[in-house]
Scaffold this active site. Structure first.
Site, PDB file in Angstrom:
ATOM      1  N   ASP A  67      23.804 -17.005  -5.881  1.00 20.92           N
ATOM      2  CA  ASP A  67      23.105 -16.067  -5.002  1.00 20.92           C
ATOM      3  C   ASP A  67      23.009 -14.653  -5.580  1.00 20.92           C
ATOM      4  O   ASP A  67      23.671 -14.330  -6.573  1.00 20.92           O
ATOM      5  CB  ASP A  67      23.782 -16.026  -3.610  1.00 20.92           C
ATOM      6  N   ASN A 136      33.793 -18.297   7.605  1.00 20.11           N
ATOM      7  CA  ASN A 136      33.087 -19.058   8.644  1.00 20.11           C
ATOM      8  C   ASN A 136      32.559 -20.388   8.092  1.00 20.11           C
ATOM      9  O   ASN A 136      31.739 -21.040   8.712  1.00 20.11           O
ATOM     10  CB  ASN A 136      31.929 -18.232   9.221  1.00 20.11           C
ATOM     11  N   HIS A 138      30.892 -20.718   5.208  1.00 19.58           N
ATOM     12  CA  HIS A 138      29.668 -20.641   4.401  1.00 19.58           C
ATOM     13  C   HIS A 138      29.931 -20.991   2.938  1.00 19.58           C
ATOM     14  O   HIS A 138      31.041 -20.815   2.434  1.00 19.58           O
ATOM     15  CB  HIS A 138      28.969 -19.278   4.557  1.00 19.58           C
TER      16      HIS A 138
HETATM   17  C1  F6R Z   1      29.678 -16.029  -3.842  1.00 19.11           C
HETATM   18  C2  F6R Z   1      29.347 -16.770  -2.638  1.00 19.11           C
HETATM   19  C3  F6R Z   1      30.205 -16.791  -1.415  1.00 19.11           C
HETATM   20  C4  F6R Z   1      31.703 -16.687  -1.672  1.00 19.11           C
HETATM   21  C5  F6R Z   1      32.471 -16.704  -0.359  1.00 19.11           C
HETATM   22  C6  F6R Z   1      33.962 -16.510  -0.581  1.00 19.11           C
HETATM   23  O1  F6R Z   1      28.669 -16.192  -4.826  1.00 19.11           O
HETATM   24  O2  F6R Z   1      28.328 -17.360  -2.655  1.00 19.11           O
HETATM   25  O3  F6R Z   1      29.931 -17.979  -0.707  1.00 19.11           O
HETATM   26  O4  F6R Z   1      32.119 -17.742  -2.490  1.00 19.11           O
HETATM   27  O5  F6R Z   1      32.012 -15.690   0.471  1.00 19.11           O
HETATM   28  O6  F6R Z   1      34.185 -15.197  -1.024  1.00 19.11           O
HETATM   29  P1  F6R Z   1      35.600 -14.739  -1.574  1.00 19.11           P
HETATM   30  O7  F6R Z   1      35.867 -15.541  -2.800  1.00 19.11           O
HETATM   31  O8  F6R Z   1      35.431 -13.283  -1.881  1.00 19.11           O
HETATM   32  O9  F6R Z   1      36.579 -15.025  -0.493  1.00 19.11           O
END
Ligand code: F6R
Length: 247
Positions: A67, A136, A138
């Site tokens: 992303d 959540n 995602h």
């Molecule tokens: C990053 C992404 C997000 C993160 C997720 C976890 O490219 O797409 O889905 O992997 O938000 O973030 P962290 O690792 O900071 O807890």
């Protein structure tokens, strides 16, 4: 699904780096699907360490990232292109033209998403896709929704994400309100998926993702339907829910 448990974040990062190294040795021109966020930073540090030690060669590797924020210049230190350059690409012998991230500066959303989907088709399905997990549920920027997204799409960031991000910007106006993300369908095309999860605060959502129903309200739950998923977590994230699965 296979589950590997590391004692701590460092061991989790080493386990993931081992899996990537194994793939790179088997297939020097492999495609790696990469993520940003705090979770994979240790893995990237470990890959750089192994590259410096002469153990890894990225010269034929291609990467695709999940992303990118809309409207951020690659030079902006909050862009995911900047993140990847700083945390990995600038420290290894990968050709920059082999690293692919959605074009955050493309204002035509349809074109940006179409271009990235074509790029994914051209590069081919990732041999390994690294994923972090949102609180959540995602994955990528695919937030809980009424249906699973398919291809690369443009998402409106939630108010809470925008507010949380505000601390990184000089003013609220500069905080990105949208992002381009690979769709759930694109993520599921990866041959192998490695979900990295650490910390107690992700334990409940992780449990819901793998032991609850498959629902777009917990986007990561789709991974139950992928034939080759490896979950790598620390004790706090796995927290007893996965004891019987640990390899
Ligand atoms: C990053 C992404 C997000 C993160 C997720 C976890 O490219 O797409 O889905 O992997 O938000 O973030 P962290 O690792 O900071 O807890």
């Amino acid at each position: 699904m296979k589950v590997y448990q590391g004692e701590d974040y460092e061991e989790v990062s080493r386990i993931v780096a081992d899996l990537i190294e194994e793939e790179m040795k088997k297939k020097p021109d492999c495609v790696l699907g990469l993520a940003t966020g705090s979770t994979p930073i240790g893995t990237y540090e470990e890959l750089i360490r192994r590259y410096d030690a002469g153990e890894l060669d990225f010269s034929q590797v291609q990467t695709v990232n999940l992303d990118e924020y809309c409207g951020l210049d690659p030079e902006n230190d909050q862009s995911y292109r900047y993140f990847m350059n700083q945390h990995l690409f600038c420290h290894i012998n990968i050709a920059m033209e082999n690293t692919h991230i959605p074009d955050g500066l493309e204002t035509d959303e349809e074109k940006a998403c179409g271009d990235y989907e074509r790029c994914l088709d051209l590069v081919g399905a990732p041999d390994i896709q690294i994923l972090g997990l949102g609180l959540n549920g995602h994955i990528g920027f695919n937030e809980p929704a009424n249906q699973f997204s398919q291809e690369t799409n443009c998402v409106d960031l939630t108010e809470s994400t925008i507010t949380a991000n505000a601390r990184f910007f000089a003013s609220m106006d500069e905080v990105p309100k949208k992002a381009y993300t690979m769709g759930i369908g694109s993520i599921m095309k990866a041959k192998k998926i490695i979900l990295i999860v650490t910390g107690e605060k992700k334990s409940d959502i992780l449990n819901a993702a793998f032991h609850g129903e498959v629902t777009p309200h917990v986007p990561a739950s789709i991974l139950q339907q992928h034939p080759d998923v490896i979950l790598v977590g620390d004790k706090e994230a796995l927290a007893g829910h996965f004891r019987k699965d640990v390899a």
